[in-house]
Design an enzyme around this catalytic site. Structure first.
Site, mmCIF file in Angstrom:
data_model
loop_
_atom_site.group_PDB
_atom_site.id
_atom_site.type_symbol
_atom_site.label_atom_id
_atom_site.label_comp_id
_atom_site.label_asym_id
_atom_site.label_seq_id
_atom_site.Cartn_x
_atom_site.Cartn_y
_atom_site.Cartn_z
ATOM 1 N N ALA A 20 36.567 2.152 10.461
ATOM 2 C CA ALA A 20 35.812 1.199 9.014
ATOM 3 C C ALA A 20 37.128 1.099 8.901
ATOM 4 O O ALA A 20 38.261 1.417 9.043
ATOM 5 C CB ALA A 20 35.297 1.889 8.305
ATOM 6 N N GLN A 59 39.127 1.405 6.212
ATOM 7 C CA GLN A 59 40.221 2.557 5.653
ATOM 8 C C GLN A 59 39.683 3.817 6.988
ATOM 9 O O GLN A 59 40.190 4.814 5.872
ATOM 10 C CB GLN A 59 39.430 2.835 4.588
ATOM 11 C CG GLN A 59 39.893 1.710 3.316
ATOM 12 C CD GLN A 59 42.067 2.022 3.148
ATOM 13 O OE1 GLN A 59 42.782 2.649 3.716
ATOM 14 N NE2 GLN A 59 42.715 1.021 2.546
ATOM 15 N N SER A 60 39.485 3.802 7.754
ATOM 16 C CA SER A 60 39.170 5.127 8.820
ATOM 17 C C SER A 60 40.540 5.643 9.859
ATOM 18 O O SER A 60 42.214 5.729 9.787
ATOM 19 C CB SER A 60 38.858 3.956 10.418
ATOM 20 O OG SER A 60 39.088 4.848 11.156
ATOM 21 N N ASN A 61 39.948 6.842 8.860
ATOM 22 C CA ASN A 61 41.023 8.114 8.893
ATOM 23 C C ASN A 61 41.572 8.239 10.367
ATOM 24 O O ASN A 61 42.597 8.655 10.542
ATOM 25 C CB ASN A 61 40.670 9.176 8.478
ATOM 26 C CG ASN A 61 40.613 9.057 7.107
ATOM 27 O OD1 ASN A 61 41.302 8.738 6.169
ATOM 28 N ND2 ASN A 61 39.179 9.100 6.493
ATOM 29 N N CYS A 113 40.905 5.822 12.969
ATOM 30 C CA CYS A 113 42.427 5.011 13.464
ATOM 31 C C CYS A 113 43.454 4.942 12.778
ATOM 32 O O CYS A 113 44.702 5.300 13.792
ATOM 33 C CB CYS A 113 42.220 3.917 13.072
ATOM 34 S SG CYS A 113 40.575 3.199 13.612
#
Length: 337
Positions: A73, A75-77, A79
């Protein structure tokens, strides 16, 4: 189960602590709640994906990859940590961000700021519902045309290779339990991409430990999520050539605490974040750990645990993302989008 035969990059040189949440336990009137601080894991900002990436990045290096590709997403952790692992290993990284209930904001704080700070090579934004697997394959083919070798890291590290990270974590928990002369009755964890939940179940089962594992869903329905987690367990069992079949009934999820949708916190989520910050000084995020703590609190109120039980909450991280949700968490806005 010995995982030493599988390649692994070490990103955390210590066991993450297990700490009692005495004030929270007292506030709830029992059970005895503890936290496994995987928010303190290595790589930029910590979080559960670090354990998975130890095995996934090792596999990428074994295959001669020069670029990591993954998705999440906006705000992907996952990523963030995949990019951090790429930086640490001298690789490049391309990210595919999916707008799931939150629109992409190029000026956002939190993880997006860190994507830019760590110099992501490519950042592609797609709408919710996009076939992200197909898109990542296309990104890999683009690299091949450039004479490069891309490695696709499964979303959230949610496959059998990533799950080995949480098999290791389960062994770490059992070692710490012995050292602390402490026996846990329950482990409560986020259940999202599935690798964390699957690895814990597999590790506890192969250790023959009498500990129940409960997943709190952050996105899918109970049946969908349980099938997803069990699918990873079956693939993991095949990879490890396990003789003992792990029963389907070992996968237990609750979907009562998802709230309005993925990345959209409910009132219970916000209350849980505020409660842990104000009783224990520990930060939770509104996408994963806040919902899991809301679920744990909800289960306590329903009598799911006995007053004497010892319950371990897995803190899967996500701290950098909370700064993009500041107004929501402090109840200064009505629209979480």
């Amino acid at each position: 189960m010995n995982l030493q035969e599988f390649p692994r990059q070490i990103y955390t040189e210590f066991k993450t602590p297990i700490q009692p949440l005495c004030h929270l336990s007292k506030r709830l009137g029992g059970p005895n709640i503890y936290v496994k601080r995987d928010d303190l894991l290595g790589l930029t900002g910590g979080g559960n994906k670090t354990r998975k990436l130890e095995f996934l990045v090792a596999d990428a290096l074994k295959q001669g990859a020069d670029t990591l590709i993954t998705t999440g997403a906006v705000q992907s952790n996952h990523c963030r940590l995949t990019l951090a692992a790429a930086v640490k290993e001298g690789l490049r990284c391309r990210l595919l961000l999916e707008e799931r209930n939150r629109k992409y904001n190029p000026n956002a704080n939190g993880n997006h700021f860190l994507f830019e700070l760590m110099d992501v090579e490519q950042l592609k934004v797609v709408p919710d519902g996009t076939d992200v697997v197909k898109e990542m394959e296309a990104m890999k083919q683009e690299l091949e045309l450039e004479g490069r070798n891309g490695y696709i890291v499964a979303e959230g590290g949610g496959n059998d290779i990533g799950a080995m990270g949480y098999m290791n974590c389960s062994y770490e928990i059992l070692e710490q339990s012995d050292e602390m002369d402490l026996k846990f009755d329950h482990i409560v964890t986020a259940s999202g991409s599935g690798g964390t939940h699957a690895g814990l179940v597999a590790g506890i089962h192969t250790s023959k430990a009498d500990v129940s594992i409960t997943g709190i869903n952050v996105r899918r329905s109970k049946l969908q999520q349980e099938e997803k987690v069990y699918g990873i367990i079956k693939n993991l069992s095949n990879r490890l050539i396990l003789q003992d079949i792990i029963p389907r009934k070992t996968v237990q999820c609750f979907d009562d605490y998802i709230g309005p949708g993925y990345a959209l916190p409910s009132e219970e989520t916000i209350n849980a974040i505020q409660l842990l910050a104000q009783t224990e000084g520990i930060l939770l995020d509104p996408v994963y750990t806040g919902k899991v703590m809301a679920g744990l609190i909800g289960l306590v109120k329903k009598g799911y645990f006995s007053k004497e039980d010892k319950v371990l909450f897995i803190h899967t991280g996500g701290t950098p993302a909370i700064y993009e949700y500041a107004s929501t968490i402090l109840n200064k806005e009505n629209n979480p989008k």
